[in-house]
Design a protein around this motif. Structure first.
Motif, PDB file in Angstrom:
ATOM      1  N   ASN A   1       0.810  -1.203   0.000  1.00  0.00           N
ATOM      2  CA  ASN A   1       0.000   0.000   0.000  1.00  0.00           C
ATOM      3  C   ASN A   1       0.847   1.258   0.000  1.00  0.00           C
ATOM      4  O   ASN A   1       0.444   2.286   0.536  1.00  0.00           O
ATOM      5  CB  ASN A   1      -0.913   0.044   1.216  1.00  0.00           C
ATOM      6  CG  ASN A   1      -2.228  -0.632   0.912  1.00  0.00           C
ATOM      7  OD1 ASN A   1      -2.725  -0.521  -0.214  1.00  0.00           O
ATOM      8  ND2 ASN A   1      -2.760  -1.356   1.872  1.00  0.00           N
ATOM      9  N   GLY A   2       2.036   1.164  -0.526  1.00  0.00           N
ATOM     10  CA  GLY A   2       2.890   2.335  -0.615  1.00  0.00           C
ATOM     11  C   GLY A   2       3.537   2.749   0.687  1.00  0.00           C
ATOM     12  O   GLY A   2       4.215   3.758   0.754  1.00  0.00           O
ATOM     13  N   ARG A   3       3.317   1.964   1.739  1.00  0.00           N
ATOM     14  CA  ARG A   3       3.868   2.352   3.038  1.00  0.00           C
ATOM     15  C   ARG A   3       4.847   1.296   3.535  1.00  0.00           C
ATOM     16  O   ARG A   3       4.621   0.104   3.325  1.00  0.00           O
ATOM     17  CB  ARG A   3       2.753   2.484   4.060  1.00  0.00           C
ATOM     18  CG  ARG A   3       2.396   3.933   4.340  1.00  0.00           C
ATOM     19  CD  ARG A   3       1.118   4.008   5.119  1.00  0.00           C
ATOM     20  NE  ARG A   3      -0.022   3.882   4.219  1.00  0.00           N
ATOM     21  CZ  ARG A   3      -1.272   4.025   4.605  1.00  0.00           C
ATOM     22  NH1 ARG A   3      -1.555   4.261   5.872  1.00  0.00           N
ATOM     23  NH2 ARG A   3      -2.255   3.931   3.746  1.00  0.00           N
ATOM     24  N   PRO A   4       5.896   1.707   4.245  1.00  0.00           N
ATOM     25  CA  PRO A   4       6.787   0.698   4.836  1.00  0.00           C
ATOM     26  C   PRO A   4       5.986  -0.220   5.765  1.00  0.00           C
ATOM     27  O   PRO A   4       5.082   0.239   6.460  1.00  0.00           O
ATOM     28  CB  PRO A   4       7.789   1.524   5.637  1.00  0.00           C
ATOM     29  CG  PRO A   4       7.726   2.893   5.074  1.00  0.00           C
ATOM     30  CD  PRO A   4       6.338   3.079   4.554  1.00  0.00           C
TER      31      PRO A   4
ATOM     32  N   TYR B   1       5.946  -2.271   9.042  1.00  0.00           N
ATOM     33  CA  TYR B   1       6.701  -2.345  10.297  1.00  0.00           C
ATOM     34  C   TYR B   1       6.413  -3.643  11.028  1.00  0.00           C
ATOM     35  O   TYR B   1       5.556  -4.423  10.632  1.00  0.00           O
ATOM     36  CB  TYR B   1       6.337  -1.167  11.198  1.00  0.00           C
ATOM     37  CG  TYR B   1       6.530   0.155  10.534  1.00  0.00           C
ATOM     38  CD1 TYR B   1       7.766   0.495   9.991  1.00  0.00           C
ATOM     39  CD2 TYR B   1       5.489   1.068  10.423  1.00  0.00           C
ATOM     40  CE1 TYR B   1       7.942   1.709   9.358  1.00  0.00           C
ATOM     41  CE2 TYR B   1       5.664   2.291   9.797  1.00  0.00           C
ATOM     42  CZ  TYR B   1       6.894   2.598   9.266  1.00  0.00           C
ATOM     43  OH  TYR B   1       7.081   3.793   8.645  1.00  0.00           O
TER      44      TYR B   1
ATOM     45  N   PHE C   1      18.868  -5.130   4.440  1.00  0.00           N
ATOM     46  CA  PHE C   1      18.310  -3.779   4.431  1.00  0.00           C
ATOM     47  C   PHE C   1      17.153  -3.685   5.413  1.00  0.00           C
ATOM     48  O   PHE C   1      17.107  -2.812   6.266  1.00  0.00           O
ATOM     49  CB  PHE C   1      17.852  -3.443   3.011  1.00  0.00           C
ATOM     50  CG  PHE C   1      17.384  -2.028   2.822  1.00  0.00           C
ATOM     51  CD1 PHE C   1      18.181  -1.102   2.190  1.00  0.00           C
ATOM     52  CD2 PHE C   1      16.125  -1.629   3.259  1.00  0.00           C
ATOM     53  CE1 PHE C   1      17.750   0.200   2.003  1.00  0.00           C
ATOM     54  CE2 PHE C   1      15.690  -0.335   3.077  1.00  0.00           C
ATOM     55  CZ  PHE C   1      16.509   0.587   2.446  1.00  0.00           C
TER      56      PHE C   1
ATOM     57  N   VAL D   1      16.936  -1.320   8.801  1.00  0.00           N
ATOM     58  CA  VAL D   1      16.077  -0.138   8.942  1.00  0.00           C
ATOM     59  C   VAL D   1      14.726  -0.465   9.573  1.00  0.00           C
ATOM     60  O   VAL D   1      13.843   0.394   9.627  1.00  0.00           O
ATOM     61  CB  VAL D   1      15.848   0.602   7.607  1.00  0.00           C
ATOM     62  CG1 VAL D   1      17.169   0.964   6.972  1.00  0.00           C
ATOM     63  CG2 VAL D   1      15.018  -0.249   6.664  1.00  0.00           C
ATOM     64  N   ASN D   2      14.545  -1.711  10.054  1.00  0.00           N
ATOM     65  CA  ASN D   2      13.342  -2.020  10.821  1.00  0.00           C
ATOM     66  C   ASN D   2      12.071  -2.112  10.017  1.00  0.00           C
ATOM     67  O   ASN D   2      10.990  -2.086  10.598  1.00  0.00           O
ATOM     68  CB  ASN D   2      13.060  -0.919  11.841  1.00  0.00           C
ATOM     69  CG  ASN D   2      13.776  -1.138  13.115  1.00  0.00           C
ATOM     70  OD1 ASN D   2      13.890  -2.271  13.537  1.00  0.00           O
ATOM     71  ND2 ASN D   2      14.252  -0.080  13.717  1.00  0.00           N
ATOM     72  N   ALA D   3      12.136  -2.111   8.725  1.00  0.00           N
ATOM     73  CA  ALA D   3      10.895  -2.087   7.964  1.00  0.00           C
ATOM     74  C   ALA D   3      11.108  -2.701   6.585  1.00  0.00           C
ATOM     75  O   ALA D   3      12.195  -2.608   6.027  1.00  0.00           O
ATOM     76  CB  ALA D   3      10.405  -0.645   7.794  1.00  0.00           C
TER      77      ALA D   3
ATOM     78  N   ASP E   1      10.471  -1.935   3.187  1.00  0.00           N
ATOM     79  CA  ASP E   1      10.186  -0.629   2.602  1.00  0.00           C
ATOM     80  C   ASP E   1      10.020  -0.759   1.091  1.00  0.00           C
ATOM     81  O   ASP E   1      10.940  -1.199   0.403  1.00  0.00           O
ATOM     82  CB  ASP E   1      11.368   0.296   2.944  1.00  0.00           C
ATOM     83  CG  ASP E   1      11.137   1.702   2.456  1.00  0.00           C
ATOM     84  OD1 ASP E   1      10.133   1.955   1.767  1.00  0.00           O
ATOM     85  OD2 ASP E   1      11.979   2.569   2.774  1.00  0.00           O
TER      86      ASP E   1
ATOM     87  N   ASN F   1      10.145   1.412  -0.958  1.00  0.00           N
ATOM     88  CA  ASN F   1      11.094   2.319  -1.611  1.00  0.00           C
ATOM     89  C   ASN F   1      12.539   1.900  -1.404  1.00  0.00           C
ATOM     90  O   ASN F   1      13.459   2.629  -1.763  1.00  0.00           O
ATOM     91  CB  ASN F   1      10.902   3.743  -1.105  1.00  0.00           C
ATOM     92  CG  ASN F   1       9.619   4.339  -1.621  1.00  0.00           C
ATOM     93  OD1 ASN F   1       9.320   4.231  -2.801  1.00  0.00           O
ATOM     94  ND2 ASN F   1       8.838   4.925  -0.742  1.00  0.00           N
TER      95      ASN F   1
ATOM     96  N   MET G   1      16.241   2.055  -3.937  1.00  0.00           N
ATOM     97  CA  MET G   1      16.075   2.904  -5.105  1.00  0.00           C
ATOM     98  C   MET G   1      17.445   3.386  -5.585  1.00  0.00           C
ATOM     99  O   MET G   1      18.231   3.867  -4.789  1.00  0.00           O
ATOM    100  CB  MET G   1      15.183   4.084  -4.756  1.00  0.00           C
ATOM    101  CG  MET G   1      14.269   4.373  -5.907  1.00  0.00           C
ATOM    102  SD  MET G   1      12.966   5.454  -5.560  1.00  0.00           S
ATOM    103  CE  MET G   1      11.578   4.650  -5.037  1.00  0.00           C
TER     104      MET G   1
END
Ligand SMILES: Nc1ncnc2c1ncn2[C@@H]1O[C@H](COP(=O)(O)OP(=O)(O)O)[C@@H](O)[C@H]1O
Ligand SMILES: [Mg+2]
Lengths: 317, 309, 241
Positions: B132-135, B137, B220, B224-226, B228, B230, B233
């Motif tokens: 949904n476009g969100r990281p 968590y 990765f 960074v905990n998620a 992602d 993105n 990139m």
């Protein structure tokens, strides 16, 4: 090959001897981690941080990103920052968790942590084991509310242009606007344009074509608002009021030219200044502050520029 | 190749000397670990790129595959009784399938640039759709351990990185898989006429590149905990840069895992050193560009030199 | 009979490169394949090795219909030295000789996935020596002379004792001494019972080693004679026609 190695070792030893006497870039009071400075908002923040620190005699390093989504790159910067043992780290994370492990280590090292731009979730940060002193930023709900208040007493049909659905800031702005909108206004459409100028223009054209009696466009940032302005001009419509958010250079120009009606300005320079001042004060007296430290916002329109008496105008760039 | 790598290594040490000259923090054990950890993701992609470029190909999709594999893996293993295993397997499988599709298309005469450019966009889009476009968590602790854990004081990503360097070095130099990859890059007709099944090999090769991207994606997301959408990139370009700095020639037929790792380390040291010395990020980009061009010009000059011998 | 080709057709766009070609080859013979440039000699042999796919027709090798890929034909015992030699110029000589046929390390009777560099270097060196060539097998193929490259290509083809060896213009780029070497090699292969098809423009070479001469023109076989029943002048005249 042999010779190369020898000359290299020689160079290395010279470097070590000399490095004893030279001033290093390591002593620093505050390190700031911010987003991508090709975005004017963050460029202004960077200027604000550096200038304020200089005025106050504080040594600061500002690390910025080359890409606003580079969560790993920012984590690397944060890890590097830890090794310099600053008194405080001011940070604006790429997302709400990417710096988690680094902030936890910072907390263990008793480095004061200050959030800037107000995107972090207080509870989540606590859960992750780090202790953020306070957060300096605009209240995005208030920003939306300010835009609604600006339209107080008006009537008619409203188009809302949202940010991407993934952006909490965008959502809060729209929420603040909708919940405080005057009774005379009705929202006929609310669509996301993902901070994109062209998408906003397309949405505006199609909505205004279907609803020629549209009277107001509210966009969740200036880029989209300017897209709406262009679309309306292309259709030769002058009666629709367009309101944006941010107070960017382009938006200010457009307001002065009488195209954009108004923009609720965030003041990144002021935000940066406040962040430095409050961090400095906190380092000195360790007096706890409420977590959310809101920076004033300012609604810009032609009248404000004509009067030119608001002290906050000095922070509009 | 070997002399070039030797000189690259000297270049890297020189760079370290300059950085330590400007920052006392640079030449410390914790910072050394920082640099190794930071170079792991790009390093893994650069190793993949050295196989791919050695085969005369190109894989632009790895950054997107990092994101896609990690997002899909997390979305579908949150309620699993074995979250770690399931995440790991899903991650590898998703990226291997997407990479296999790349290889399949390239085997059917679609230029690698186009096939993987398409996959770059497709995989990124799917990652955004699945998340949904969100990281995403709330990762399992075991995944966080991959990115943030330490064993005998050394970050886990460093162990994974070293293990994969060794594995891939052996794969390239001592197995048919590695050798055929280079042969295909050297003279694809010769390889085909000698009985190497090119189409099949390309599928495995690009699947392998995808799986390295998946491991990079695991590190990765652990860091960074998620998960992602993105993530990664532009990493494909950084990885290719590192590979080229490491001496792999774009014309195919030659590759070196050690070279790719050296290239990634050089990039990482640059970034870390320039950050510590507080050089603004704009100048960091300039520095990376200069290093790339100088390294290649140097390799070119040295190559021309060798040819006249 | 080792090889039987029947009714083979091959088009390249509008070019009819093979037009209903049929050919049978007996075990242990040396065939000379001649014809003008563009006659279809290489194309015919590439169809046999699987490097090209015929549009139509059948090929039977050693009693079995042949598969359609170079992998299958090599498995079956067909080797071809292509006109451009097919070397990987950035790889070393050993790698080129063993391409597609790498030796693997065996441990306790089990095959490992690792290549046996030592064994390959040794047998590669030995093979090169039996060809009377003087080549450092650790050198890149791109650094070799024309004759040396030829030797590497021959070594690759002979590595696993093929049943049929096709040589496409092997002497075109060689000096007199090297040509003699290649012809001697063909003779000794024949003595070992290996069937050879030699494509060449040098009729004198063919008359020295071949048992049979097959001539192609415009994708068709136009002449097929035992060497004993024809002569250099006759063949030359036929070619000029
Ligand atoms: N790959 C190819 N693509 C198109 N045409 C080809 C190709 N290979 C061969 N030809 C054509 O097929 C015909 C036969 O070629 P070839 O078999 O190479 O002749 P030869 O070896 O007898 O000189 C020629 O007209 C040639 O131009
Ligand atoms: Mg030919």
């Amino acid at each position: 090959m042999m010779q190369l190695k020898q000359s290299f070792l020689g160079l290395l030893s010279v470097a070590f001897v000399m490095s004893g006497g030279i001033a290093k870039a390591d002593q620093v009071d505050i390190i700031a981690l911010i987003s991508d400075t090709s975005n004017p908002y963050w460029k202004t923040t960077e200027d604000g941080l550096e200038n304020t620190a200089k005025e106050m005699g504080i040594k600061i390093n500002v690390y910025s990103l080359q890409n606003a989504a580079d969560s790993e790159g920012q984590l690397n910067q944060c890890e590097a920052a830890l090794l310099k043992n600053p008194k405080a780290i001011i940070f604006s994370p790429v997302d709400s968790v990417n710096l988690g492990s680094c902030l936890r280590k910072a907390t263990e090292k008793k480095i004061v942590l200050v959030d800037i731009d107000g995107n972090i979730d207080e509870n989540r940060v606590k859960e992750m084991g780090s202790d953020v002193a306070f957060s300096v930023g605009s209240n995005n709900y208030e920003i939306g509310k300010k835009a609604a208040e600006y339209l107080d007493g008006q009537t008619g049909k409203v188009l809302i242009i949202e940010g991407p659905s993934s952006s909490p800031n965008g959502l809060f702005r729209v929420q603040g606007f909708q919940e405080n909108m005057g009774k005379g206004l009705t929202v006929i459409a609310s669509q996301p344009a993902d901070w994109d100028r062209l998408k906003a223009a397309d949405i505006t054209s199609s909505v205004v074509t279907k609803n020629p009696d549209l009277s107001i466009v509210f966009a969740a940032n200036d880029t989209m608002a300017l897209g709406a302005v262009e679309a309306l001009r292309a259709l030769n419509i002058n009666s629709v009021k367009v309101i944006g958010i941010d107070g960017t250079v382009d938006a200010v120009q457009s307001i002065k030219e009488g195209r954009l009606t108004a923009s609720v300005a965030q003041l990144p320079y002021l935000m940066a200044k406040e962040a430095i001042k409050k961090t400095d004060a906190f380092l000195k007296d360790r007096k706890a502050l409420p977590f959310r430290q809101y920076v004033p916002i300012l609604t810009l329109d032609q009248a404000v520029f004509e009067r030119n008496d608001d002290p906050l105008l000095q922070y509009v760039r | 190749m070997r002399t070039y790598l030797g000189l690259m290594f000297v270049g890297l040490l020189l760079l370290c000397a300059v950085c330590s000259f400007l920052s006392d923090v640079f030449l410390t054990w914790p910072n050394f670990l920082n640099i190794l950890t930071a170079s792991a993701t790009i390093g893994l992609l650069a190793i993949g790129a050295s196989f791919i470029i050695g085969s005369g190909g190109l894989d632009l999709s790895v950054g997107s595959l990092m994101a896609l594999s990690s997002v899909v893996a997390i979305q579908f293993s949150t309620h699993s009784p074995f979250p770690f295993l399931q995440t790991l397997c899903l991650c590898l499988v998703v990226a291997a399938v997407a990479g296999g599709v790349n290889g399949f298309l390239i085997g059917r005469k679609i230029p690698a640039f186009i096939a993987t450019l398409g996959m770059l966009s497709l995989a990124r889009g799917l990652a955004l759709i699945f998340s949904n476009g969100r990281p995403v968590y709330g990762l399992p602790d075991s995944i966080l351990f991959l990115g943030q854990g330490r064993v005998i004081g050394i970050p886990v990503p460093v162990f994974i990185f070293l293990g994969i360097i060794l594995f891939c070095h052996v794969l390239l130099r001592h197995t048919k898989f590695g050798r055929y990859s280079l042969m295909i890059g050297d003279n694809v007709n010769a390889a085909r006429n000698a009985g190497i099944r090119i189409q099949r090999h390309l599928i495995w090769l690009y699947a392998f590149s995808g799986m390295l991207a998946a491991v990079a994606g695991l590190l990765f997301m652990g860091r960074v905990n998620a998960a992602d959408p993105n993530a990664g990139m532009m990493y494909e370009l950084t990885a290719i840069t590192a590979t080229i700095i490491g001496g792999t020639s774009l014309s195919g037929g030659k590759a070196s895992v050690i070279g790719a790792v050296l290239g990634a380390l050089i990039m990482s040291v640059l970034q870390n050193g320039l950050t510590l010395v507080n050089v603004p990020s704009y100048y960091q980009q300039v520095a990376v560009g200069i290093v790339l061009i100088v390294a290649v010009a140097f390799g070119q000059w040295r190559g021309g030199h060798a040819a006249t011998n | 009979m080792l090889l039987r080709i029947e009714g083979l057709h091959k088009h390249y766009g509008g070019v009819h490169a093979l037009d209903d070609v049929s050919l049978s080859v007996d075990t242990g013979t040396v065939i000379g394949l001649v014809g003008d440039n563009g006659a279809g000699k290489s194309t015919l042999m590439k169809c046999v090795t699987g490097a090209e796919k015929p549009d139509h027709g059948s090929i039977v090798f050693d009693g079995q219909p042949i598969g359609l890929t170079p992998f299958d034909s090599r498995q079956a015992g067909i080797e071809m030295i292509y006109q451009d030699l097919d070397l990987c110029l950035r790889q070393d000589v050993t790698a080129n000789i063993f391409l597609g046929r790498e030796d693997l390390v065996h441990l306790w009777g089990m095959q490992t996935p690792f290549m046996n560099h030592k064994a390959m270097n040794e047998s590669g060196r030995a093979l090169i020596q039996t060809l009377n060539a003087d080549i450092d097998v650790s050198k890149e193929a791109g650094s070799l002379s024309g004759g040396q490259r030829q030797a590497v290509a021959i070594a690759r083809a002979l590595l696993h004792h093929p049943k049929l060896l096709v040589m496409d213009e092997p002497t075109a780029a060689l000096g007199v001494r090297e040509i003699t070497k290649v012809l001697n090699l063909i003779r000794s292969l024949k003595d070992q019972g290996i069937t050879v098809i030699l494509i060449s423009h040098r009729l004198s070479d063919i008359f020295e080693v071949a048992d049979r001469i097959v001539m192609m023109r415009h994708g068709k076989i136009v002449d097929d004679n035992a060497v004993s029943e024809t002569s250099l002048t006759k063949v030359t005249q036929r070619l000029m026609m």
